[in-house]
Design a protein around this motif. Structure first.
Motif, PDB file in Angstrom:
ATOM      1  N   ARG A 176       0.783  -1.229   0.000  1.00 28.15           N
ATOM      2  CA  ARG A 176       0.000   0.000   0.000  1.00 28.15           C
ATOM      3  C   ARG A 176       0.820   1.288   0.000  1.00 28.15           C
ATOM      4  O   ARG A 176       0.275   2.351  -0.235  1.00 28.15           O
ATOM      5  CB  ARG A 176      -0.903   0.033   1.242  1.00 28.15           C
ATOM      6  N   LYS A 210      -9.662  -2.411  -3.407  1.00 26.57           N
ATOM      7  CA  LYS A 210      -9.248  -1.231  -2.669  1.00 26.57           C
ATOM      8  C   LYS A 210     -10.381  -0.225  -2.471  1.00 26.57           C
ATOM      9  O   LYS A 210     -10.351   0.583  -1.553  1.00 26.57           O
ATOM     10  CB  LYS A 210      -8.108  -0.546  -3.439  1.00 26.57           C
ATOM     11  N   SER A 211     -11.397  -0.314  -3.349  1.00 30.62           N
ATOM     12  CA  SER A 211     -12.455   0.699  -3.283  1.00 30.62           C
ATOM     13  C   SER A 211     -13.212   0.645  -1.949  1.00 30.62           C
ATOM     14  O   SER A 211     -13.759   1.655  -1.513  1.00 30.62           O
ATOM     15  CB  SER A 211     -13.430   0.516  -4.444  1.00 30.62           C
ATOM     16  N   GLU A 222     -11.855   0.234   0.972  1.00 26.96           N
ATOM     17  CA  GLU A 222     -11.086   1.097   1.882  1.00 26.96           C
ATOM     18  C   GLU A 222     -11.339   2.562   1.557  1.00 26.96           C
ATOM     19  O   GLU A 222     -11.528   3.389   2.446  1.00 26.96           O
ATOM     20  CB  GLU A 222      -9.586   0.833   1.716  1.00 26.96           C
ATOM     21  N   GLU A 223     -11.344   2.857   0.250  1.00 27.45           N
ATOM     22  CA  GLU A 223     -11.537   4.251  -0.163  1.00 27.45           C
ATOM     23  C   GLU A 223     -12.909   4.758   0.285  1.00 27.45           C
ATOM     24  O   GLU A 223     -13.044   5.893   0.738  1.00 27.45           O
ATOM     25  CB  GLU A 223     -11.371   4.374  -1.681  1.00 27.45           C
ATOM     26  N   ASP A 255     -13.726   7.930   2.536  1.00 22.64           N
ATOM     27  CA  ASP A 255     -14.610   8.998   2.054  1.00 22.64           C
ATOM     28  C   ASP A 255     -15.691   9.299   3.077  1.00 22.64           C
ATOM     29  O   ASP A 255     -16.139  10.434   3.221  1.00 22.64           O
ATOM     30  CB  ASP A 255     -15.283   8.582   0.743  1.00 22.64           C
ATOM     31  N   THR A 306      -9.999   2.689   9.464  1.00 25.99           N
ATOM     32  CA  THR A 306     -10.261   1.951   8.233  1.00 25.99           C
ATOM     33  C   THR A 306      -9.539   0.616   8.262  1.00 25.99           C
ATOM     34  O   THR A 306     -10.100  -0.423   7.931  1.00 25.99           O
ATOM     35  CB  THR A 306      -9.764   2.760   7.011  1.00 25.99           C
TER      36      THR A 306
END
Lengths: 273, 291
Positions: free
Chosen positions: A88, A158-159, A161-162, A166, A174
């Motif tokens: 990461r 990964k989305s 986590e994003e 957000d 997270t």
């Protein structure tokens, strides 16, 4: 789909026979009444009984278990961090050296790792014993742990986590509430792998240890050099049994967990439609 | 800021406990043996760096290279490791190939069955072979009962036993990367080759084998590098004629108590292995980028 040919079936069967027959024979002969390995004297569990009276072996087993639990926990934490850094953190100064330090211990001959660890402990003037073995085991196991966890981190969406970020979650939150639950199966297998590596290790422990911290492999090794005895077969059988049960339970429960995760995701998908 | 904190924890741990020790090994390889605690001289002295440095020399290296015992042990270790790697590849390939061609629903179980022996103790698995290979062991008993041989074979305490031990112990390290690359091969490629009139053995050499090369390379590194420094297998299964450098280093350290010479042996072994280790790391990085 190609037919599963006789050739393939035979090579698998022979391969597995080669892998398992020696272990099977070892287990069978731990129940041998006779002290001689080649003479079958009928079934008996007397060697297991005599193990219980062997103080040296019991002490060594207890030391080994404690070392394995502490070092594998340390290795899993460090290895998970290392995997997150590798996957990461993108490019950073010294990344090549870092990945080299992760991969080199995987193949480094144990005599070199063991000797260098020992000389470090001597240079630092550390008392050798329980903790030096723990540090040595944690160091090489964390690299195996890192490889196991990083494989999971790579094929992870990964989305998710994003999305958490957000919605205002801090990176730490997270990681703890989104990333960790998803990679949990790999973290568990990393712990198990580190645990068995530690349980198993003779060479590095022999270098890193000091008086009073004789581990089970060291004990077994010194007895094996004197010859094959049914008692060693018995202790080996116990270790094989424990590891087999552990691995089967772990793989069953991670399978269940991933199936549940899949079901939940499907339910969410269905709800969204 | 937090990013650097996260990076520095595992990084510092590895630097302190894995990288720095190599410099200490190198330093001690330049020292002389002494009857003291620790058993070498000079010990590091911050107040007299110049005096400390002036006492270091390459005597131990000169000693290793002038004594044919050490030189032979290096060459013999490399030779034994190379032959065992090749043997492991030959044994592992058909197994991995069969696994990759097995029905999809069996494959996770088959992988599990390959990993399971790897989880059980290395020492115990080597020990298991002693009971099989020794003169009055199970293999000789079996073959003599079948009438294949009339005299027991001498396998235990020979280099043959070391080959068997290495192939057996390292087999999962070879099967798993091979399986991983064989399983990825699209079967339609082979069908296309067959449609174009290629006989199966030709398709194997021209399609399957080249596509499995990443697995072959990874597996060979995973076996060759640790096998070169192997101690347990040559010590327990090999005889006096089996010379391997890992065993020499162990004896130098634990029996002769000569820390400087064992350090020099370790440094030279590391230099021998540094090229394959770097190639192994490159290969891993490349595969990761491809994935």
């Amino acid at each position: 789909m190609r037919r599963f040919s006789w050739f393939n079936a035979t090579s698998i069967a022979l391969g597995f026979a080669f892998l398992y027959i020696p272990i099977l024979l070892l287990v069978i002969y731990s129940f041998n009444e006779s002290k001689l390995v080649t003479v079958w004297g009928g079934w008996s569990t007397k060697w297991y009984g005599s193990l219980l009276e062997n103080e040296g072996i019991l002490n060594a087993a207890w030391v080994t278990l404690r070392v394995a639990i502490v070092s594998s926990t340390l290795a899993t934490i460090l290895g998970t961090l290392a995997a997150v850094v590798l996957v990461r953190m993108g490019r950073f100064r010294g990344r090549t050296l870092f990945s080299g330090l992760i991969f080199a211990p995987l193949v480094m001959p144990e005599v070199i790792t063991g000797l260098s660890m020992l000389l470090l402990f001597v240079a630092l003037n550390m008392d050798r014993g329980f903790w030096t073995v723990v540090i040595a085991h944690a160091t090489f196991s964390m690299c195996f742990a890192a490889v196991v966890v990083q494989a999971r981190l790579y094929d992870f969406d990964k989305s998710v986590e994003e999305a958490a970020m957000d919605l205002g979650a801090t990176p730490v939150k997270t990681f703890m509430e989104v990333t960790l639950p998803i990679i949990a199966p790999s973290v568990i297998s990393a712990w198990l792998l580190s645990f068995t590596l530690s349980l198993d290790d003779l060479v590095i422990a022999s270098f890193a240890t000091g008086p009073g911290a004789t581990t089970l492999p060291m004990k077994i090794y010194s007895q094996v050099r004197l010859g094959v005895t049914p008692e060693i077969n018995a202790i080996s059988t116990i270790m094989i049994g424990l590891v087999t049960i552990g691995v089967l339970v772990a793989s069953y429960s991670t399978k269940r967990a991933s199936q549940r995760q899949e079901r939940e995701l499907k339910a969410v998908d269905a709800g969204a439609k | 800021m937090r990013r650097w904190l996260l990076i520095s924890v595992p990084y510092l741990w590895l630097v302190v406990f894995f990288l720095v020790p190599f410099f200490i090994v190198f330093k001690i390889s330049l020292s002389d043996i002494a009857t003291a605690i620790p058993p070498y001289t000079p010990t590091f002295d911050i107040t007299d760096i110049r005096g400390f440095l002036s006492q270091l020399d390459f005597e131990n290296y000169a000693f290793i290279f002038s004594d044919s015992l050490y030189v032979n042990a290096y060459f013999s270790a490399i030779k034994i490791a190379a032959i065992s790697t090749l043997l492991t590849l030959l044994v592992a390939y058909p197994i991995a190939y069969g696994m990759a061609r097995a029905p999809k629903e069996w494959q996770p179980t088959l992988v599990m069955l390959v990993i399971l022996p790897f989880w059980t103790s290395f020492l115990i698995r080597v020990y298991a072979w002693i009971g099989i290979l020794k003169k009055e062991g199970l293999l000789n008993l079996f073959l003599m009962n079948l009438g294949v041989i009339s005299e027991p074979l001498t396998i235990m305490n020979t280099t043959t036993a070391v080959y068997i031990g290495i192939v057996y112990s390292y087999l999962p390290f070879m099967i798993l990367p091979l399986y991983a690359s064989l399983e990825k091969i699209n079967p339609s490629l082979l069908e296309a080759a067959a449609d174009l009139g290629s006989p199966p053995w030709k398709s194997f050499w021209q399609v399957t084998f080249p596509l499995s090369l990443p697995g072959v390379i990874a597996g060979c590194f995973l076996v060759f590098i640790p096998a070169t420094g192997e101690f347990v297998i040559p010590d327990l299964l090999g005889g006096s004629e089996t010379l391997m450098i890992g065993k020499t280093l162990w004896g130098e350290f634990f029996s002769n108590r000569d820390w400087p010479v064992s350090s020099a042996v370790a440094v030279v072994l590391l230099l021998v292995l540094v090229v394959p280790i770097v190639l192994f790391q490159r290969n891993q990085e490349k595969q990761r980028e491809a994935a």
